[in-house]
Enzyme design. Sequence first.
Site, PDB file in Angstrom:
ATOM      1  N   HIS A  87       0.838  -1.204   0.000  1.00  0.00           N
ATOM      2  CA  HIS A  87       0.000   0.000   0.000  1.00  0.00           C
ATOM      3  C   HIS A  87       0.878   1.261   0.000  1.00  0.00           C
ATOM      4  O   HIS A  87       2.028   1.243   0.462  1.00  0.00           O
ATOM      5  CB  HIS A  87      -0.935   0.017   1.216  1.00  0.00           C
ATOM      6  CG  HIS A  87      -0.224   0.117   2.533  1.00  0.00           C
ATOM      7  ND1 HIS A  87       0.277   1.296   3.036  1.00  0.00           N
ATOM      8  CD2 HIS A  87       0.082  -0.839   3.448  1.00  0.00           C
ATOM      9  CE1 HIS A  87       0.842   1.090   4.205  1.00  0.00           C
ATOM     10  NE2 HIS A  87       0.753  -0.202   4.486  1.00  0.00           N
ATOM     11  N   GLU A  92      -1.696  -7.206   7.632  1.00  0.00           N
ATOM     12  CA  GLU A  92      -0.498  -7.088   8.454  1.00  0.00           C
ATOM     13  C   GLU A  92      -0.696  -7.796   9.788  1.00  0.00           C
ATOM     14  O   GLU A  92      -1.813  -8.130  10.176  1.00  0.00           O
ATOM     15  CB  GLU A  92      -0.169  -5.609   8.686  1.00  0.00           C
ATOM     16  CG  GLU A  92       0.173  -4.859   7.406  1.00  0.00           C
ATOM     17  CD  GLU A  92       0.621  -3.432   7.700  1.00  0.00           C
ATOM     18  OE1 GLU A  92       0.951  -3.151   8.855  1.00  0.00           O
ATOM     19  OE2 GLU A  92       0.652  -2.635   6.760  1.00  0.00           O
TER      20      GLU A  92
END
Length: 272
Positions: A155, A238
């Site tokens: 990202h 994550e």
Amino acid sequence: MASEFKTVSGLSRKPSVLLAPVPEARSRSPCAPRAHKAWSSAEGQEEGRAILEWEEDDVAAWLAELGFQEYQKMFAEHAINSGRLLLELKESHLHEIGVARVGHRLEIRKCLEELKERAGLASPTDFTSLQQKLDSAREEQQVKNYPSRIILIRHAESQGNVDLSLYATIPDNKLTLTENGVRQARAAGIELKKLVGDESVTFYVSPFTRSRQTYELIQQAFPEEQVLKYREDPRLREQEWGNFQDPARIGEFMAERRKIGAFYYRFPTGER
């Protein structure tokens, strides 16, 4: 032998034709025997049972009706002495038996297949071959469905990348891109488009807000018809560092993590 016709200039405009004697054709009955005792029963399953009950004499009689008397002794010497064994013969077996001529092997195999078909007997080898073809076609289709490449893109810059204190008040999954992150994502889309050209693409995206925003900006570089599929996958995420991360204690957690090991350490309200 091929015939060759020649016209000699000044002698004749019509070709001379040499007529040679035509060799007698091998006398042979159709593949399905007509006069054999095994075919005296009714058609269908009864015929099939009759073939399976054939003995050595019946196999020899079948070869004779086909015009292959010269192979009767070979079949007997190799113990092809029953209908069951006869129906299992392949071209390679015929070659081993001593049927040297390819044409004869092919004709015998053809007659065996017609014999099985007439009797309504399915060949296990045929089903095995069919299954192998189906498996091969399935594997080929799977290979066609494999992507030609897999490209991983992180990202773009998020709020948490520039201000760690935000983790104490905003859940990790809700942090958004910064203005710089927006520019990064658009630039990534342009570079990705250059890389893949006109190839079709499928996107698998993390459900985190910053990841979805990154995808939306990257996707702008592609025409709608080039994107085959978009899918959010919760496995693309994550490590959870906890619901909220207290800046005052994060240093303490990191010190513990180094002692225990990154793989084994579990953050409070988080995961390994």
